[in-house]
Design a protein around this motif. Structure first.
Motif, mmCIF file in Angstrom:
data_model
loop_
_atom_site.group_PDB
_atom_site.id
_atom_site.type_symbol
_atom_site.label_atom_id
_atom_site.label_comp_id
_atom_site.label_asym_id
_atom_site.label_seq_id
_atom_site.Cartn_x
_atom_site.Cartn_y
_atom_site.Cartn_z
ATOM 1 N N ILE A 18 0.834 -1.210 0.000
ATOM 2 C CA ILE A 18 0.000 0.000 0.000
ATOM 3 C C ILE A 18 0.859 1.248 0.000
ATOM 4 N N LYS A 19 1.950 1.235 0.748
ATOM 5 C CA LYS A 19 2.826 2.403 0.875
ATOM 6 C C LYS A 19 3.550 2.643 -0.437
ATOM 7 N N PRO A 20 3.403 3.842 -1.026
ATOM 8 C CA PRO A 20 4.074 4.105 -2.300
ATOM 9 C C PRO A 20 5.594 4.162 -2.156
ATOM 10 N N GLY A 21 6.256 3.826 -3.226
ATOM 11 C CA GLY A 21 7.712 3.862 -3.223
ATOM 12 C C GLY A 21 8.300 2.516 -2.850
ATOM 13 N N LYS A 22 9.607 2.392 -2.991
ATOM 14 C CA LYS A 22 10.304 1.159 -2.657
ATOM 15 C C LYS A 22 10.861 1.283 -1.250
ATOM 16 N N GLN A 23 10.535 0.317 -0.425
ATOM 17 C CA GLN A 23 11.059 0.309 0.936
ATOM 18 C C GLN A 23 12.221 -0.677 1.020
ATOM 19 N N ASP A 24 13.291 -0.260 1.646
ATOM 20 C CA ASP A 24 14.443 -1.132 1.851
ATOM 21 C C ASP A 24 14.346 -1.779 3.223
ATOM 22 N N LEU A 25 13.355 -2.671 3.363
ATOM 23 C CA LEU A 25 13.139 -3.357 4.633
ATOM 24 C C LEU A 25 13.330 -4.856 4.439
ATOM 25 N N SER A 26 13.927 -5.491 5.422
ATOM 26 C CA SER A 26 14.111 -6.936 5.352
ATOM 27 C C SER A 26 12.800 -7.643 5.689
ATOM 28 N N VAL A 27 12.798 -8.951 5.504
ATOM 29 C CA VAL A 27 11.622 -9.749 5.847
ATOM 30 C C VAL A 27 11.367 -9.674 7.348
ATOM 31 N N LEU A 28 12.424 -9.683 8.143
ATOM 32 C CA LEU A 28 12.257 -9.582 9.596
ATOM 33 C C LEU A 28 11.684 -8.224 10.009
ATOM 34 N N ALA A 29 12.128 -7.162 9.340
ATOM 35 C CA ALA A 29 11.577 -5.839 9.636
ATOM 36 C C ALA A 29 10.111 -5.773 9.236
ATOM 37 N N THR A 30 9.766 -6.374 8.098
ATOM 38 C CA THR A 30 8.372 -6.423 7.661
ATOM 39 C C THR A 30 7.533 -7.197 8.673
ATOM 40 N N LEU A 31 8.058 -8.325 9.133
ATOM 41 C CA LEU A 31 7.361 -9.130 10.137
ATOM 42 C C LEU A 31 7.176 -8.345 11.428
ATOM 43 N N GLY A 32 8.229 -7.690 11.881
ATOM 44 C CA GLY A 32 8.144 -6.923 13.122
ATOM 45 C C GLY A 32 7.150 -5.779 13.032
ATOM 46 N N LEU A 33 7.193 -5.039 11.931
ATOM 47 C CA LEU A 33 6.251 -3.924 11.761
ATOM 48 C C LEU A 33 4.821 -4.436 11.633
ATOM 49 N N GLY A 34 4.643 -5.581 10.981
ATOM 50 C CA GLY A 34 3.306 -6.171 10.869
ATOM 51 C C GLY A 34 2.763 -6.638 12.203
ATOM 52 N N VAL A 35 3.618 -7.254 13.019
ATOM 53 C CA VAL A 35 3.188 -7.716 14.341
ATOM 54 C C VAL A 35 2.839 -6.524 15.229
ATOM 55 N N VAL A 36 3.684 -5.503 15.228
ATOM 56 C CA VAL A 36 3.398 -4.305 16.030
ATOM 57 C C VAL A 36 2.131 -3.616 15.519
ATOM 58 N N GLY A 37 1.989 -3.534 14.204
ATOM 59 C CA GLY A 37 0.781 -2.946 13.627
ATOM 60 C C GLY A 37 -0.468 -3.723 13.992
ATOM 61 N N SER A 38 -0.376 -5.053 14.008
ATOM 62 C CA SER A 38 -1.540 -5.854 14.378
ATOM 63 C C SER A 38 -1.871 -5.694 15.852
ATOM 64 N N LEU A 39 -0.859 -5.536 16.686
ATOM 65 C CA LEU A 39 -1.126 -5.253 18.100
ATOM 66 C C LEU A 39 -1.823 -3.904 18.271
ATOM 67 N N ILE A 40 -1.331 -2.891 17.565
ATOM 68 C CA ILE A 40 -1.947 -1.559 17.641
ATOM 69 C C ILE A 40 -3.380 -1.604 17.129
ATOM 70 N N GLY A 41 -3.592 -2.259 15.975
ATOM 71 C CA GLY A 41 -4.944 -2.385 15.433
ATOM 72 C C GLY A 41 -5.866 -3.139 16.361
ATOM 73 N N GLY A 42 -5.363 -4.211 16.965
ATOM 74 C CA GLY A 42 -6.160 -4.981 17.920
ATOM 75 C C GLY A 42 -6.514 -4.182 19.160
ATOM 76 N N ILE A 43 -5.579 -3.403 19.652
ATOM 77 C CA ILE A 43 -5.846 -2.576 20.834
ATOM 78 C C ILE A 43 -6.886 -1.506 20.520
ATOM 79 N N ILE A 44 -6.754 -0.858 19.363
ATOM 80 C CA ILE A 44 -7.734 0.170 18.994
ATOM 81 C C ILE A 44 -9.120 -0.448 18.830
ATOM 82 N N ALA A 45 -9.186 -1.607 18.165
ATOM 83 C CA ALA A 45 -10.481 -2.288 17.997
ATOM 84 C C ALA A 45 -11.055 -2.697 19.341
ATOM 85 N N TRP A 46 -10.213 -3.125 20.266
ATOM 86 C CA TRP A 46 -10.662 -3.517 21.607
ATOM 87 C C TRP A 46 -11.185 -2.303 22.375
#
Length: 88
Positions: A18-46
């Protein structure tokens, strides 16, 4: 736990798509940001009252992707890496 990591990887990958442009992030960084994002989304939904933090319903999923997109942008700003090149 494995499902949580898989969901985090999917959410992180969606955020990078979704984010425009090329991101220089590793798979682990993508995983970490996704996990943190899912925690934030879950907390807001809760907090809104649509479900539990550990159950990723539709609203929680959307909020998790939005939070992950913001986290990807923040990671780019912090590391100074951006997909946009300056023309000289």
């Amino acid at each position: 736990m494995i499902g949580f990591l898989v969901a985090g990887l999917i959410i992180g990958a969606l955020a990078r798509l979704i984010k425009p442009g090329k991101q220089d992030l590793s798979v682990l960084a993508t995983l970490g940001l996704g996990v943190v994002g899912s925690l934030i989304g879950g907390i807001i939904a809760w907090v809104i009252g649509t479900g539990s933090i550990w159950e990723l319903d539709l609203l929680g999923f959307v909020l998790a992707v939005v939070a992950s997109v913001l986290l990807v942008g923040t990671a780019e700003a912090v590391t100074g890496k951006s997909g946009h090149r300056e023309l000289r």
